[in-house]
Design a protein around this motif. Structure first.
Motif, PDB file in Angstrom:
ATOM      1  N   ILE A 186       0.843  -1.196   0.000  1.00 44.26           N
ATOM      2  CA  ILE A 186       0.000   0.000   0.000  1.00 44.26           C
ATOM      3  C   ILE A 186       0.881   1.250   0.000  1.00 44.26           C
ATOM      4  O   ILE A 186       0.668   2.180  -0.782  1.00 44.26           O
ATOM      5  CB  ILE A 186      -0.953  -0.010   1.210  1.00 44.26           C
ATOM      6  CG1 ILE A 186      -2.008  -1.111   1.044  1.00 44.26           C
ATOM      7  CG2 ILE A 186      -1.622   1.351   1.399  1.00 44.26           C
ATOM      8  CD1 ILE A 186      -2.799  -1.430   2.301  1.00 44.26           C
ATOM      9  N   ALA A 187       1.867   1.273   0.872  1.00 42.78           N
ATOM     10  CA  ALA A 187       2.752   2.440   0.987  1.00 42.78           C
ATOM     11  C   ALA A 187       3.509   2.698  -0.314  1.00 42.78           C
ATOM     12  O   ALA A 187       3.740   3.858  -0.686  1.00 42.78           O
ATOM     13  CB  ALA A 187       3.724   2.245   2.148  1.00 42.78           C
ATOM     14  N   GLN A 188       3.900   1.636  -1.015  1.00 46.63           N
ATOM     15  CA  GLN A 188       4.634   1.799  -2.271  1.00 46.63           C
ATOM     16  C   GLN A 188       3.723   2.272  -3.399  1.00 46.63           C
ATOM     17  O   GLN A 188       4.132   3.085  -4.228  1.00 46.63           O
ATOM     18  CB  GLN A 188       5.298   0.488  -2.666  1.00 46.63           C
ATOM     19  CG  GLN A 188       6.504   0.145  -1.826  1.00 46.63           C
ATOM     20  CD  GLN A 188       7.111  -1.201  -2.210  1.00 46.63           C
ATOM     21  OE1 GLN A 188       6.615  -1.917  -3.077  1.00 46.63           O
ATOM     22  NE2 GLN A 188       8.200  -1.556  -1.535  1.00 46.63           N
ATOM     23  N   ARG A 189       2.493   1.770  -3.422  1.00 47.38           N
ATOM     24  CA  ARG A 189       1.594   2.088  -4.544  1.00 47.38           C
ATOM     25  C   ARG A 189       0.885   3.425  -4.418  1.00 47.38           C
ATOM     26  O   ARG A 189       0.528   4.034  -5.433  1.00 47.38           O
ATOM     27  CB  ARG A 189       0.552   0.980  -4.715  1.00 47.38           C
ATOM     28  CG  ARG A 189       1.172  -0.275  -5.303  1.00 47.38           C
ATOM     29  CD  ARG A 189       0.173  -1.320  -5.672  1.00 47.38           C
ATOM     30  NE  ARG A 189      -0.883  -0.838  -6.541  1.00 47.38           N
ATOM     31  CZ  ARG A 189      -2.020  -1.499  -6.743  1.00 47.38           C
ATOM     32  NH1 ARG A 189      -2.241  -2.651  -6.137  1.00 47.38           N
ATOM     33  NH2 ARG A 189      -2.950  -1.017  -7.539  1.00 47.38           N
ATOM     34  N   LEU A 190       0.658   3.882  -3.187  1.00 49.35           N
ATOM     35  CA  LEU A 190      -0.079   5.134  -3.005  1.00 49.35           C
ATOM     36  C   LEU A 190       0.875   6.272  -2.692  1.00 49.35           C
ATOM     37  O   LEU A 190       1.413   6.378  -1.604  1.00 49.35           O
ATOM     38  CB  LEU A 190      -1.110   4.997  -1.877  1.00 49.35           C
ATOM     39  CG  LEU A 190      -2.285   4.087  -2.174  1.00 49.35           C
ATOM     40  CD1 LEU A 190      -3.212   4.008  -0.973  1.00 49.35           C
ATOM     41  CD2 LEU A 190      -3.045   4.554  -3.409  1.00 49.35           C
ATOM     42  N   GLN A 191       1.084   7.109  -3.666  1.00 47.76           N
ATOM     43  CA  GLN A 191       1.921   8.284  -3.504  1.00 47.76           C
ATOM     44  C   GLN A 191       1.035   9.470  -3.117  1.00 47.76           C
ATOM     45  O   GLN A 191      -0.156   9.492  -3.415  1.00 47.76           O
ATOM     46  CB  GLN A 191       2.660   8.570  -4.810  1.00 47.76           C
ATOM     47  CG  GLN A 191       3.569   7.429  -5.239  1.00 47.76           C
ATOM     48  CD  GLN A 191       4.611   7.092  -4.185  1.00 47.76           C
ATOM     49  OE1 GLN A 191       5.282   7.968  -3.664  1.00 47.76           O
ATOM     50  NE2 GLN A 191       4.740   5.807  -3.849  1.00 47.76           N
ATOM     51  N   PRO A 192       1.593  10.472  -2.441  1.00 50.32           N
ATOM     52  CA  PRO A 192       0.800  11.653  -2.098  1.00 50.32           C
ATOM     53  C   PRO A 192       0.126  12.234  -3.339  1.00 50.32           C
ATOM     54  O   PRO A 192       0.679  12.201  -4.445  1.00 50.32           O
ATOM     55  CB  PRO A 192       1.840  12.610  -1.515  1.00 50.32           C
ATOM     56  CG  PRO A 192       2.892  11.693  -0.941  1.00 50.32           C
ATOM     57  CD  PRO A 192       2.962  10.552  -1.931  1.00 50.32           C
ATOM     58  N   PHE A 193      -1.069  12.752  -3.156  1.00 48.64           N
ATOM     59  CA  PHE A 193      -1.836  13.330  -4.260  1.00 48.64           C
ATOM     60  C   PHE A 193      -2.772  14.395  -3.711  1.00 48.64           C
ATOM     61  O   PHE A 193      -3.025  14.480  -2.511  1.00 48.64           O
ATOM     62  CB  PHE A 193      -2.628  12.253  -5.025  1.00 48.64           C
ATOM     63  CG  PHE A 193      -3.742  11.638  -4.219  1.00 48.64           C
ATOM     64  CD1 PHE A 193      -5.035  12.128  -4.302  1.00 48.64           C
ATOM     65  CD2 PHE A 193      -3.487  10.573  -3.366  1.00 48.64           C
ATOM     66  CE1 PHE A 193      -6.054  11.564  -3.539  1.00 48.64           C
ATOM     67  CE2 PHE A 193      -4.503  10.002  -2.612  1.00 48.64           C
ATOM     68  CZ  PHE A 193      -5.793  10.500  -2.695  1.00 48.64           C
ATOM     69  N   THR A 194      -3.302  15.189  -4.622  1.00 45.53           N
ATOM     70  CA  THR A 194      -4.263  16.229  -4.293  1.00 45.53           C
ATOM     71  C   THR A 194      -5.523  15.995  -5.108  1.00 45.53           C
ATOM     72  O   THR A 194      -5.444  15.605  -6.276  1.00 45.53           O
ATOM     73  CB  THR A 194      -3.681  17.626  -4.614  1.00 45.53           C
ATOM     74  OG1 THR A 194      -2.497  17.803  -3.843  1.00 45.53           O
ATOM     75  CG2 THR A 194      -4.666  18.728  -4.287  1.00 45.53           C
TER      76      THR A 194
END
Length: 171
Positions: A133-141
């Protein structure tokens, strides 16, 4: 003698994220029960904060159009809970809650905007799951412009009772 059934229902106001498919993919993979109950969302108002839902809906209508831009950071794990905390736009989120809930006497309680990936009520997070999860979900707006009034009966899927606004748009 007839047996009466007691229906238990909950209501809340949520803002759905319709533009981040990787979140839904991860929720379906690692917490399918929760993913079937409700799509990825930010809870705006919980059931115990509203005394009259028709008055609350009118307050939402008076605020339209709504444009709430939230920036989400890296995934956070707390045992079996995994969520994406909002790191930008929290003040605007608080302001919107204040405008919708303020009775002129007291401010609404603090609520941290976030998107739940794994809910501990019905999901389990392993080290391997969190790493993915941590690798696939990068910060976003994303900009949210729709509030959904939703209801859950007897622990079943949440049902949209009203859609107020126009949706979401990832940036």
């Amino acid at each position: 003698m007839a047996v009466s059934s007691i229906l238990s229902s909950r209501r809340q106001a949520s803002m759905y994220l319709s533009d981040v498919p990787e979140i839904e993919d991860l929720r379906i993979r690692f917490n399918p029960v929760q993913a079937q109950l409700i799509p990825a969302h930010v809870t705006l108002v919980r059931e115990d904060e509203v005394h009259d839902w028709s008055v609350f809906e009118t307050r939402i209508q008076e605020q339209l159009p709504i444009r709430l831009t939230l920036g989400f950071g890296c995934a956070v794990r707390d045992e079996n809970l995994v969520f994406l905390p909002a790191v930008l736009g929290v003040e605007q989120f608080d302001d919107l809650r204040h405008r919708l809930l303020s009775d002129g006497i007291k401010r609404p309680r603090n609520q941290t905007p976030h998107v739940t990936i794994i809910h501990p009520r019905n999901g389990t997070c392993t080290d391997a799951a969190f790493e993915e999860i941590a690798q696939r979900l990068q910060p976003f707006t994303t900009t949210l412009s729709e509030i959904s009034l939703i209801e859950q009966t007897n622990g079943g899927p949440w049902v949209r009772l009203a859609h107020l606004g126009t949706g979401s748009n990832r940036q």
